[in-house]
Motif scaffolding. Structure first.
Motif, short mmCIF file in Angstrom:
data_model
loop_
_atom_site.label_atom_id
_atom_site.label_comp_id
_atom_site.label_asym_id
_atom_site.label_seq_id
_atom_site.Cartn_x
_atom_site.Cartn_y
_atom_site.Cartn_z
N LYS A 123 75.45 15.52 63.33
CA LYS A 123 75.55 16.78 63.54
C LYS A 123 76.66 17.73 63.96
N VAL A 124 76.96 18.93 62.96
CA VAL A 124 78.59 18.81 63.73
C VAL A 124 78.11 21.05 63.80
N PRO A 125 78.57 21.39 65.02
CA PRO A 125 78.05 23.06 64.84
C PRO A 125 79.23 23.55 63.70
N ALA A 126 78.58 24.83 62.83
CA ALA A 126 78.49 25.49 62.09
C ALA A 126 80.63 26.24 62.25
N ALA A 127 80.71 27.37 63.06
CA ALA A 127 81.90 27.42 64.19
C ALA A 127 82.41 26.09 64.53
N LEU A 128 82.67 25.31 64.88
CA LEU A 128 83.52 23.90 64.56
C LEU A 128 83.99 23.45 63.49
#
Length: 470
Positions: A353-358
């Motif tokens: 799971k990766v933040p969308a902003a990243l």
């Protein structure tokens, strides 16, 4: 053995040749020697003619016999092929029957194992509550977390959203760590631990595929505390193992209820690094997961990125024990995209799971070896799915679709929502119809207003409850 017809033909040819020689000698006046030569020549011609005619006749007979033999061989081949087909069909039915029997036996063994696990959990819960009653007889007994598993599932539970509390006053934040740990321990002992569910949807269909279980604690005034406000204090006080065990138990309850209506659903359960490294706490969790290993394909254990980067021998061995029992892992709290997909896949990681902003940050292009738009394909080659979390706008969804991201999570789709205690039977079918409603309730379900009942939150709430009114 020479046939009679052959002897008769030979005699006839000799008589014809002799007759021809006698006629030439008596009528034509040819000498005897010349007549004999002519007769002998005629006999030779007759013999050659008979031989040739017989050879042609024999060849015709042999050709007919060969044709009959070919037809017989073809019939035999067809019969052999038909026999082989019937034999293959019989073998297929036998194999199918054996496989069906093995599957039924395996299913029965799994059900028996689950039943044994439920019995052990029920016994452990009863013993725990008996200890609580013995220690504090004046306290009203709290229902076992497993009791709702044994009750009938409510058909249409209702979701109530916890209101957003106002910011805590600065004077309330700086409270004693010891008092905060005591307040957390009391909340755990009194079973005031709630599970909030936030859906993960497929992109672009936005169909609910998984749920993440988010932990919340309530104080005696029903003030809600987020996990980030009490996890550090719980780890410092040695309470995180109990919290993780209770969260796993609740997540299994929720997953069983979800799977009543749909098998194509899963639950993500967060596990702390402290539990993974603590032998006593991990053994307790492992026994529980062993008893529920039939749910392993739909039960995902989630760890922080820092946990995987700081694995020691004990943690690696414990992860391997979980993977051997069929459990899959997810990584969250990703701070950078420096990932090793092969190593993670070998350890049992199936989701990141990766933040969308990243993912959409242009600065990541220079700091990583792979472009973020290619990350999903790279992970997919090793059987890992990329989940974009913390999605809050439609623009982010459009950009993430260009990155071939298959799953999304965030407040755009639905915030974490609690289950009513009397209706904690969320169903995947209704949730997939409307991701904003995690429990099958309509969008008109009652939602509490933030302004209706202001509450304190975080460490301030626990500290204030621990110290009492000033």
């Amino acid at each position: 053995m020479i046939r009679i017809s052959t002897i008769f033909i030979a005699i006839c040819m000799v008589l014809l040749a002799a007759s021809l020689g006698f006629v030439l000698y008596s009528v034509a006046g040819i000498s005897g020697s010349e007549s004999a030569i002519v007769a002998l020549a005629a006999l030779t011609c007759l013999i050659l003619y008979n031989a040739v005619s017989m050879r042609l006749r024999d060849r015709s007979d042999v050709g007919g016999q060969i044709a009959d033999l070919s037809r017989g061989t073809a019939d035999l081949a067809r019969q052999v092929a038909e026999f082989g087909r019937r034999l293959a069909a019989v073998e297929g039915r036998v194999t199918s029957a054996n496989s069906t029997g093995a599957d039924r036996m395996q299913g029965m063994a799994g059900e028996i194992s689950e039943l044994g696990g439920l019995v052990r959990q029920l016994a452990a819960s009863v013993a725990h509550h008996e200890d609580l009653l013995a220690a504090a007889p004046a306290v009203q007994p709290v229902a076992s977390p497993r009791d709702d598993v044994l009750q009938r599932v409510a058909p249409a539970p209702t979701v109530v959203v916890a209101p957003a509390p106002p910011p805590a006053a600065p004077s309330e934040v700086s409270r004693s760590q010891t008092q905060l740990i005591g307040a957390i321990k009391q909340a755990i002992d009194e079973n005031r631990l709630d599970i909030y569910l936030q859906p993960m949807v497929t992109l672009p269909q936005r169909k609910v595929r998984f749920y993440e279980a988010v932990t919340r604690l309530r104080d005696e005034r029903d003030q809600v505390l987020a996990a980030e406000d009490f996890i550090e204090a719980a780890e410092a006080g040695g309470l995180i193992g109990r919290i993780d065990h209770m969260v796993m138990l609740r997540c299994v309850q929720v997953l069983r209820r979800l799977m009543i209506r749909s098998k194509d659903v899963g639950v993500f359960c967060n596990v702390s690094a402290t539990t993974l490294s603590n032998p006593a706490h991990f053994t307790q969790c492992l026994d529980f997961l062993e008893a529920n290993r039939a749910l392993a394909p739909s039960f995902v254990l989630e760890f922080k990125q820092t946990t995987f980067r700081n694995l020691g021998p004990t943690e690696s061995e414990n992860l391997a024990a979980l993977a051997q029992r069929g459990y899959r892992f997810s990584i969250d709290h990703v701070s950078d995209l420096r990932l090793e997909p092969r190593e993670l896949a070998d350890r049992g990681v199936r989701f990141i799971k990766v933040p969308a902003a990243l993912l959409l940050d242009a600065k990541q292009i220079a700091s990583t070896d792979i472009h973020p738009s290619d990350l999903s394909d790279l992970l997919g080659r090793y059987g890992i799915d990329l989940i974009a979390e913390r999605i809050e706008g439609e623009r982010s969804v459009v950009d993430l679709l260009d990155y071939d991201v298959r799953f999304g999570q965030g407040f755009l789709f639905a915030p974490p929502r609690p289950l009513r205690p009397e209706g904690a039977s969320a169903t995947a079918e209704s949730a997939q119809t409307n991701p904003q409603d995690l429990n099958g309730a309509s969008t008109s379900a009652p939602v509490s207003s933030p302004a209706a009942s202001p509450r304190a939150t975080g460490s301030a709430a626990l500290a204030r409850r621990a110290l009492g009114p000033n």
